[in-house]
Design an enzyme around this catalytic site. Structure first.
Site, mmCIF file in Angstrom:
data_model
loop_
_atom_site.group_PDB
_atom_site.id
_atom_site.type_symbol
_atom_site.label_atom_id
_atom_site.label_comp_id
_atom_site.label_asym_id
_atom_site.label_seq_id
_atom_site.Cartn_x
_atom_site.Cartn_y
_atom_site.Cartn_z
ATOM 1 C CG HIS A 180 -1.786 0.708 1.622
ATOM 2 N ND1 HIS A 180 -1.364 2.281 2.125
ATOM 3 C CD2 HIS A 180 -2.954 1.003 1.336
ATOM 4 C CE1 HIS A 180 -2.703 3.363 2.076
ATOM 5 N NE2 HIS A 180 -3.414 2.344 1.762
ATOM 6 C CB VAL A 182 1.045 4.762 4.407
ATOM 7 C CG1 VAL A 182 0.491 5.974 3.578
ATOM 8 C CG2 VAL A 182 0.465 3.654 4.246
ATOM 9 C CE LYS A 183 0.942 -0.619 5.972
ATOM 10 N NZ LYS A 183 0.265 -1.718 5.160
ATOM 11 N N PRO A 184 6.354 0.441 3.648
ATOM 12 C CG PRO A 184 7.777 -1.128 4.998
ATOM 13 C CD PRO A 184 6.177 -0.952 4.407
ATOM 14 C CB VAL A 185 8.800 -0.433 -1.557
ATOM 15 C CG1 VAL A 185 9.869 -0.482 -0.707
ATOM 16 C CG2 VAL A 185 7.956 -1.853 -1.318
#
Ligand SMILES: *Cc1c(COP(=O)(O)O)cnc(C)c1O
Length: 381
Positions: A180, A182-185
């Site tokens: 998603h 907002v996640k790390p990638v």
């Protein structure tokens, strides 16, 4: 109105855009060579042997639980301080969820409480690496082994983090990742199951395509002809597209840089907010390098949380609360869960505010957040 600063945001550059455009002009739009390359990038970065990319973190949880053999009447043990999907995916399979309380410093599943929650129907222990801080995997592993349970990680927050020098993706029997924005990638929407267990990976891969396989080694009637395929399980269409996978591979080249930047921002917050007595800063265990998906501060007085949240919002900061305990949702309350079940998670929820943290945030942005927090606690405390 000051410029809005979200709590998290993707960082997409021209080379990410070019990678996506290349795929749009290619022969494959879905689940072709770009997915293979993305899965290779995931195994390369985590050190896990297998990666199965799917179209969301939630479908990755569903596929992981299914592939681990979780079904009707089974139970998973997990923490309520998470996004609802961690628990929902067990319900999809007709399993139930036993919520166990968290450690107050990390917000992670408390290993000291897990053993007492294990029953006849328990199949798996599911820690969440809250905010990107890996759970206490060695202690959870010992409990899982003692009881013959699977250890399955919700690692949606923690790609790039390490525990005792070992990378997330190798700490559990299988780990779910989310991509998603907002996640790390990011892949826009997307997820993956990473594991060293070949059979689990094969079951997850089949689940992604309706439970259907064309793999000769799996077929019951391999001699029918070259057109032949078989459905062995009731799976779903959880395929990731090549378009999204190309974005993911391009993003994976930047994972170390993204995580490094998150660590620098967290260190800056730690230093500049250390003098704010009204707040407790996020805990970090010595043997862990967190990925800092979230930077969650806690107000020492619960009454301060709401006015502080409102003040920060009014000053353009996209603050959030992670998380309301899953069993507080009306859907779970209707299943019979009652408030008070996990007091630490409820206290955590009642005092938590997530400050903005994402790789593209500038030092000026960080200082702006710190200034607004300082001013707020002076007025409100
Ligand atoms: C983001 C997230 C997921 C999965 O989310 P998707 O939006 O489906 O990719 C699962 N668990 C946690 C803790 C998450 O933060």
């Amino acid at each position: 109105m000051p410029e809005f600063l979200p709590y998290g945001r993707q960082w997409v550059d021209d080379d990410d855009v070019a990678a996506v455009v290349d795929v749009l002009r290619s022969d494959y739009l879905t689940t072709g060579p770009a997915v293979d390359r993305f899965e290779a990038a995931l195994t390369g970065a985590t050190g896990a042997t297998h990666a199965v990319a799917v179209n969301s973190g939630t479908s990755a949880l569903h596929a992981m639980y299914f592939a681990a053999g979780i079904g009707p009447g089974d139970e998973i043990v997990t923490s309520p301080l998470t996004f609802a999907a961690t628990a929902n995916a067990a319900l999809y399979l007709g399993a139930s969820v036993r919520f166990v309380d968290v450690e107050p410093d990390t917000g992670n599943l408390d290993p000291a409480l897990v053993e007492a929650a294990i029953g006849e129907r328990t199949k798996a222990i599911v820690p969440i690496d809250f905010a990107g801080h890996p759970a206490d995997y060695d202690r959870l592993r010992a409990i899982a082994d003692r009881h013959g349970l699977r250890l399955l990680a919700d690692a949606a927050h923690s790609l790039g983090a390490t525990y005792k020098g070992r990378p997330v993706g190798t700490l559990a029997d299988a780990s779910e990742l989310s991509f998603h924005p907002v996640k790390p990638v990011t892949t826009a929407e997307g997820g993956a199951v990473v594991t060293d267990d070949a059979e689990l990976a094969q079951r997850a891969a089949r689940f992604r395509t309706h439970g259907i396989t064309k793999n000769a080694a799996e077929l019951e009637h391999p001699d029918e002809g070259p057109w032949w395929y078989e459905q062995h399980d009731l799976g779903f269409n959880y395929r990731l597209t090549d378009v999204h996978a190309a974005l993911g591979t391009s993003q994976m080249h930047k994972l170390d840089r993204f995580v490094g930047r998150r660590r620098a921002i967290a260190a800056k917050y730690d230093a500049l907010l250390a003098d704010v007595d009204a707040l407790e800063l996020p805990g970090r265990r010595d043997d862990v390098e967190p990925g800092w998906h979230l930077y969650v501060v806690r107000t020492r007085r619960p009454q301060l949380r709401k006015p502080l949240f409102e003040h920060l919002s009014a000053h353009g900061l996209g603050v959030q609360v992670h998380y309301l305990p899953v069993y507080w949702h009306p859907y779970y309350a209707a299943l019979g869960y009652r408030r008070g079940l996990c007091p630490e998670a409820e206290r955590f929820y009642a005092s938590a505010i997530t400050l903005p943290i994402f790789p593209a945030m500038s030092d000026d942005d960080v200082e702006r957040v710190v200034d607004v927090v300082h001013a707020a606690v002076c007025t409100l405390a």
